[in-house]
Design a protein around this motif. Structure first.
Motif, PDB file in Angstrom:
ATOM      1  N   ARG A 150     -23.598  25.906  38.213  1.00  0.00           N
ATOM      2  CA  ARG A 150     -23.882  24.506  37.904  1.00  0.00           C
ATOM      3  C   ARG A 150     -24.847  24.399  36.727  1.00  0.00           C
ATOM      4  O   ARG A 150     -25.991  23.963  36.858  1.00  0.00           O
ATOM      5  CB  ARG A 150     -24.447  23.771  39.124  1.00  0.00           C
ATOM      6  N   ILE A 151     -24.346  24.786  35.566  1.00  0.00           N
ATOM      7  CA  ILE A 151     -25.146  24.747  34.345  1.00  0.00           C
ATOM      8  C   ILE A 151     -24.392  23.946  33.286  1.00  0.00           C
ATOM      9  O   ILE A 151     -23.275  24.284  32.903  1.00  0.00           O
ATOM     10  CB  ILE A 151     -25.441  26.163  33.805  1.00  0.00           C
ATOM     11  N   GLY A 152     -25.023  22.880  32.832  1.00  0.00           N
ATOM     12  CA  GLY A 152     -24.487  22.080  31.738  1.00  0.00           C
ATOM     13  C   GLY A 152     -25.605  21.736  30.783  1.00  0.00           C
ATOM     14  O   GLY A 152     -26.740  22.224  30.917  1.00  0.00           O
ATOM     15  N   TRP A 153     -25.288  20.891  29.790  1.00  0.00           N
ATOM     16  CA  TRP A 153     -26.314  20.512  28.826  1.00  0.00           C
ATOM     17  C   TRP A 153     -25.943  19.213  28.129  1.00  0.00           C
ATOM     18  O   TRP A 153     -24.790  18.790  28.126  1.00  0.00           O
ATOM     19  CB  TRP A 153     -26.529  21.614  27.784  1.00  0.00           C
ATOM     20  N   VAL A 154     -26.966  18.603  27.559  1.00  0.00           N
ATOM     21  CA  VAL A 154     -26.803  17.446  26.682  1.00  0.00           C
ATOM     22  C   VAL A 154     -27.458  17.797  25.358  1.00  0.00           C
ATOM     23  O   VAL A 154     -28.584  18.312  25.334  1.00  0.00           O
ATOM     24  CB  VAL A 154     -27.459  16.184  27.276  1.00  0.00           C
ATOM     25  N   ARG A 155     -26.737  17.550  24.255  1.00  0.00           N
ATOM     26  CA  ARG A 155     -27.320  17.705  22.925  1.00  0.00           C
ATOM     27  C   ARG A 155     -27.450  16.329  22.299  1.00  0.00           C
ATOM     28  O   ARG A 155     -26.500  15.542  22.286  1.00  0.00           O
ATOM     29  CB  ARG A 155     -26.432  18.569  22.028  1.00  0.00           C
ATOM     30  N   GLY A 156     -28.620  16.018  21.791  1.00  0.00           N
ATOM     31  CA  GLY A 156     -28.826  14.712  21.184  1.00  0.00           C
ATOM     32  C   GLY A 156     -30.111  14.674  20.388  1.00  0.00           C
ATOM     33  O   GLY A 156     -30.810  15.693  20.247  1.00  0.00           O
ATOM     34  N   PRO A 157     -30.457  13.508  19.851  1.00  0.00           N
ATOM     35  CA  PRO A 157     -31.729  13.379  19.135  1.00  0.00           C
ATOM     36  C   PRO A 157     -32.897  13.763  20.037  1.00  0.00           C
ATOM     37  O   PRO A 157     -32.892  13.481  21.243  1.00  0.00           O
ATOM     38  CB  PRO A 157     -31.764  11.887  18.770  1.00  0.00           C
ATOM     39  N   ALA A 158     -33.895  14.417  19.477  1.00  0.00           N
ATOM     40  CA  ALA A 158     -35.025  14.920  20.270  1.00  0.00           C
ATOM     41  C   ALA A 158     -35.703  13.828  21.101  1.00  0.00           C
ATOM     42  O   ALA A 158     -36.042  14.071  22.271  1.00  0.00           O
ATOM     43  CB  ALA A 158     -36.030  15.620  19.351  1.00  0.00           C
ATOM     44  N   PRO A 159     -35.927  12.608  20.577  1.00  0.00           N
ATOM     45  CA  PRO A 159     -36.556  11.575  21.423  1.00  0.00           C
ATOM     46  C   PRO A 159     -35.712  11.212  22.645  1.00  0.00           C
ATOM     47  O   PRO A 159     -36.253  10.990  23.732  1.00  0.00           O
ATOM     48  CB  PRO A 159     -36.705  10.381  20.472  1.00  0.00           C
ATOM     49  N   LEU A 160     -34.393  11.169  22.473  1.00  0.00           N
ATOM     50  CA  LEU A 160     -33.522  10.884  23.615  1.00  0.00           C
ATOM     51  C   LEU A 160     -33.593  12.007  24.636  1.00  0.00           C
ATOM     52  O   LEU A 160     -33.664  11.759  25.857  1.00  0.00           O
ATOM     53  CB  LEU A 160     -32.083  10.706  23.140  1.00  0.00           C
ATOM     54  N   ILE A 161     -33.578  13.255  24.165  1.00  0.00           N
ATOM     55  CA  ILE A 161     -33.657  14.399  25.074  1.00  0.00           C
ATOM     56  C   ILE A 161     -34.963  14.362  25.869  1.00  0.00           C
ATOM     57  O   ILE A 161     -34.973  14.644  27.080  1.00  0.00           O
ATOM     58  CB  ILE A 161     -33.543  15.720  24.282  1.00  0.00           C
ATOM     59  N   ALA A 162     -36.060  13.987  25.240  1.00  0.00           N
ATOM     60  CA  ALA A 162     -37.337  13.893  25.950  1.00  0.00           C
ATOM     61  C   ALA A 162     -37.275  12.830  27.047  1.00  0.00           C
ATOM     62  O   ALA A 162     -37.793  13.029  28.162  1.00  0.00           O
ATOM     63  CB  ALA A 162     -38.458  13.577  24.962  1.00  0.00           C
ATOM     64  N   ARG A 163     -36.648  11.685  26.765  1.00  0.00           N
ATOM     65  CA  ARG A 163     -36.513  10.631  27.772  1.00  0.00           C
ATOM     66  C   ARG A 163     -35.625  11.090  28.921  1.00  0.00           C
ATOM     67  O   ARG A 163     -35.923  10.841  30.100  1.00  0.00           O
ATOM     68  CB  ARG A 163     -35.940   9.364  27.136  1.00  0.00           C
ATOM     69  N   LEU A 164     -34.527  11.770  28.596  1.00  0.00           N
ATOM     70  CA  LEU A 164     -33.652  12.280  29.645  1.00  0.00           C
ATOM     71  C   LEU A 164     -34.359  13.319  30.511  1.00  0.00           C
ATOM     72  O   LEU A 164     -34.161  13.373  31.725  1.00  0.00           O
ATOM     73  CB  LEU A 164     -32.397  12.894  29.022  1.00  0.00           C
ATOM     74  N   ALA A 165     -35.183  14.156  29.903  1.00  0.00           N
ATOM     75  CA  ALA A 165     -35.917  15.176  30.664  1.00  0.00           C
ATOM     76  C   ALA A 165     -36.867  14.528  31.659  1.00  0.00           C
ATOM     77  O   ALA A 165     -37.007  14.994  32.798  1.00  0.00           O
ATOM     78  CB  ALA A 165     -36.678  16.102  29.721  1.00  0.00           C
ATOM     79  N   ARG A 166     -37.533  13.440  31.240  1.00  0.00           N
ATOM     80  CA  ARG A 166     -38.418  12.738  32.176  1.00  0.00           C
ATOM     81  C   ARG A 166     -37.619  12.143  33.325  1.00  0.00           C
ATOM     82  O   ARG A 166     -38.059  12.166  34.482  1.00  0.00           O
ATOM     83  CB  ARG A 166     -39.209  11.666  31.429  1.00  0.00           C
ATOM     84  N   LEU A 167     -36.442  11.599  33.021  1.00  0.00           N
ATOM     85  CA  LEU A 167     -35.608  11.031  34.073  1.00  0.00           C
ATOM     86  C   LEU A 167     -35.095  12.124  35.009  1.00  0.00           C
ATOM     87  O   LEU A 167     -35.087  11.953  36.242  1.00  0.00           O
ATOM     88  CB  LEU A 167     -34.424  10.285  33.438  1.00  0.00           C
ATOM     89  N   LYS A 168     -34.686  13.261  34.454  1.00  0.00           N
ATOM     90  CA  LYS A 168     -34.210  14.371  35.286  1.00  0.00           C
ATOM     91  C   LYS A 168     -35.319  14.880  36.204  1.00  0.00           C
ATOM     92  O   LYS A 168     -35.065  15.235  37.370  1.00  0.00           O
ATOM     93  CB  LYS A 168     -33.682  15.495  34.400  1.00  0.00           C
ATOM     94  N   ALA A 169     -36.548  14.898  35.689  1.00  0.00           N
ATOM     95  CA  ALA A 169     -37.674  15.382  36.500  1.00  0.00           C
ATOM     96  C   ALA A 169     -37.856  14.547  37.765  1.00  0.00           C
ATOM     97  O   ALA A 169     -38.307  15.057  38.797  1.00  0.00           O
ATOM     98  CB  ALA A 169     -38.954  15.375  35.674  1.00  0.00           C
ATOM     99  N   GLY A 224     -25.312  15.451  33.467  1.00  0.00           N
ATOM    100  CA  GLY A 224     -25.638  14.976  32.129  1.00  0.00           C
ATOM    101  C   GLY A 224     -25.091  13.589  31.873  1.00  0.00           C
ATOM    102  O   GLY A 224     -25.807  12.700  31.369  1.00  0.00           O
ATOM    103  N   ILE A 225     -23.827  13.343  32.241  1.00  0.00           N
ATOM    104  CA  ILE A 225     -23.240  12.015  32.068  1.00  0.00           C
ATOM    105  C   ILE A 225     -23.952  11.015  32.961  1.00  0.00           C
ATOM    106  O   ILE A 225     -24.206   9.865  32.573  1.00  0.00           O
ATOM    107  CB  ILE A 225     -21.729  12.052  32.365  1.00  0.00           C
ATOM    108  N   GLY A 226     -24.307  11.446  34.174  1.00  0.00           N
ATOM    109  CA  GLY A 226     -25.021  10.557  35.090  1.00  0.00           C
ATOM    110  C   GLY A 226     -26.383  10.144  34.557  1.00  0.00           C
ATOM    111  O   GLY A 226     -26.785   8.980  34.670  1.00  0.00           O
ATOM    112  N   LEU A 227     -27.131  11.085  33.978  1.00  0.00           N
ATOM    113  CA  LEU A 227     -28.442  10.752  33.421  1.00  0.00           C
ATOM    114  C   LEU A 227     -28.300   9.786  32.252  1.00  0.00           C
ATOM    115  O   LEU A 227     -29.091   8.837  32.110  1.00  0.00           O
ATOM    116  CB  LEU A 227     -29.155  12.030  32.976  1.00  0.00           C
ATOM    117  N   LEU A 228     -27.320  10.006  31.403  1.00  0.00           N
ATOM    118  CA  LEU A 228     -27.091   9.090  30.287  1.00  0.00           C
ATOM    119  C   LEU A 228     -26.717   7.705  30.787  1.00  0.00           C
ATOM    120  O   LEU A 228     -27.144   6.689  30.231  1.00  0.00           O
ATOM    121  CB  LEU A 228     -25.989   9.643  29.377  1.00  0.00           C
ATOM    122  N   THR A 229     -25.928   7.652  31.861  1.00  0.00           N
ATOM    123  CA  THR A 229     -25.544   6.365  32.441  1.00  0.00           C
ATOM    124  C   THR A 229     -26.772   5.623  32.944  1.00  0.00           C
ATOM    125  O   THR A 229     -26.948   4.424  32.686  1.00  0.00           O
ATOM    126  CB  THR A 229     -24.547   6.583  33.592  1.00  0.00           C
TER     127      THR A 229
END
Length: 482
Positions: free
Chosen positions: A321-340, A183-188
């Protein structure tokens, strides 16, 4: 043997391609060579002027790059003896395949027989409830298994957990990750570019610092005191540098164990929102108070834009290996695309188990807190008995003690301690200000007899310790067996 400047230039390749100041890009290039083992511990580097000439840059660029790596503990610069790659902080005798300056990860990569690990704070074994949950789950029969944002059932369970803590949250504001580290890596990756400033605490969680350094970001450290982050100093950094990201551990801080009071927390969130700075709240340890009192509200209770990062690695088991990120929905959508792009989604059986555990989480938390309290009290008692000159204040929760040595420095002592069969984490590897030199971080998650033996070995090492000897390359006694 000193690598020739021309050879270094070839190894560095297109080091200057990218955004940000040249010295940070050059530091990132050297960091890669050190971490990959091309520049092994102790290797001498060319003088500033010679390297600058070979790279066709100003000498100040090389000096700044060297100094950046020196502050990280990757290089040693001494008047009259030049610049060298730092000794591997916890290097065990024998051949090495992987080099890393972060001792927290070293023994995960290269485990050593007979060494007691007080350097990597994680539960030593899974609880029985985890195996039971795996036995009880049913895999879906009409599902491809790809969920980049996370399994809907787990996103809903995490959202309910936030709501129970006074932070109303919908599943669309939750991204499931492969641990908090991802999660921290994706945000970075999403929010930082080379040369961008990032506000960090000093000291702080070393795994996050490594990610920011890998991104060639510029750390803007703010000191942590007895009441947590110095919020006035943090606000001043925000105003002056306008960092692209702020990363904090406000509750049961890693490594100091401090707790930021609510009023300064509100002020921190208000300042981040006023300056438009994404604020990341690392919540991984926040529910591990020894007294069982309700965890303080996360910073997201004070602002809609706060980004929370959590996981089950400390309360359940690191292997889940289960974690999460909580944030504004638009940010979460962008992070999900990056994680994919990286893994198409985290492990589905693990997510099903995590959802089941979260629905009956309190007994697990209570058991973990009791274990932690017992380990905390035992380790402090053993240190007081065998090492009374060490300062070891109590903690309100978490997994680690923040210990001050009466003299010397944590890095040189850690090297000697390893040769006596115990790995500890030097404080300076966690401090972007270059401080915490006399500090050690010790965890208390091991069985009682193992903790007692670890302190016995530390005491033996301390009786032999002479500050500066280890960094000068003098070898101590070899590590004992199990």
């Amino acid at each position: 043997m000193t690598p020739a400047p021309a050879e270094l230039v070839a190894w560095l390749g297109r080091w200057s391609a990218g955004r940000g100041p040249l010295y940070l890009l050059l530091a990132a290039g050297f960091r890669r060579l050190i971490d990959e083992g091309l520049l092994p511990p102790g290797a001498p580097l060319p003088p500033d002027r010679r390297l600058a000439t070979a790279l066709s840059v100003g000498r100040t660029t090389v000096v700044a790059a060297y100094d950046t790596l020196r502050q990280e503990g990757r290089l040693v610069r001494r008047q009259g003896s030049g610049t060298r790659v730092a000794p591997a902080v916890l290097a065990a005798p024998g051949p090495r395949v992987v080099e890393t300056s972060n001792p927290m990860f070293l023994h995960l990569l290269e485990p050593s027989d007979g060494v007691i690990l007080l350097s990597c704070a994680a539960p030593p074994s899974p609880p029985a409830a985890l195996a039971e949950a795996y036995a009880e789950i049913t895999l879906p029969t009409d599902d491809l298994g790809y969920h980049p944002a996370g399994l809907p059932a787990l996103r809903a369970a995490v959202a309910r957990r936030y709501a129970a803590r006074g932070v109303p949250t919908g599943p669309d504001r939750i991204l499931v990750t492969t641990g908090a580290q991802q999660g921290i890596g994706l945000l970075t990756r999403l929010l930082l570019a080379p040369g961008d400033s990032v506000l960090v605490e000093a000291p702080s969680y070393p795994g996050a610092l490594d990610l920011f350094r890998e991104a060639a970001a510029v750390p803007r450290p703010v000191p942590v005191g007895p009441d947590g982050l110095d919020v006035a100093a943090a606000v001043a950094v925000m105003e002056r540098h306008r960092p692209s990201l702020a990363y904090v551990v406000p509750h049961l801080h890693n490594p100091t164990g401090t707790v930021l009071p609510p009023l300064p927390g509100r002020r921190l969130v208000a300042a981040a929102e006023a300056y438009g700075i994404p604020l990341v709240d690392d919540e991984v340890l926040s529910e591990l108070r020894f007294d069982g009192a309700a965890a303080a509200p996360p910073l997201s209770a004070y602002g809609e834009e706060v980004i929370g990062v959590g996981s089950l690695s400390k309360s359940v088991w690191g292997g889940l290996r289960i974690g999460w990120v909580r944030g504004p929905a638009p940010l979460i959508a962008r992070l999900a695309r990056l994680k994919a792009l990286h893994d198409l989604g985290s492990d589905v059986p693990g997510q099903l188990v995590a959802a089941r555990l979260l629905d009956s989480y309190e007994p697990l938390l209570a058991a973990r807190r009791a274990e932690l309290r017992a380990g905390h009290d035992l380790l402090r008692a053993e240190l007081a008995r065998h090492l009374p000159s060490w300062e070891c204040p109590p903690c309100a929760g978490g997994q680690t003690l923040w210990v001050r040595l009466p003299h010397g420095d944590g890095i040189s002592f850690a090297q000697l301690a390893l040769r006596h069969g115990v790995a500890v984490l030097p404080g300076s590897t966690m401090d972007a200000l270059g401080g915490s030199v006399r500090m050690l971080r010790l965890h208390f998650l091991l069985p009682p007899d193992t903790l007692r033996e670890a302190v016995r070995r530390l005491a033996t090492a301390w009786r032999e310790y002479a500050p500066g000897r280890e960094l000068a390359g003098v070898r101590g006694p070899t590590a004992p067996g199990p």
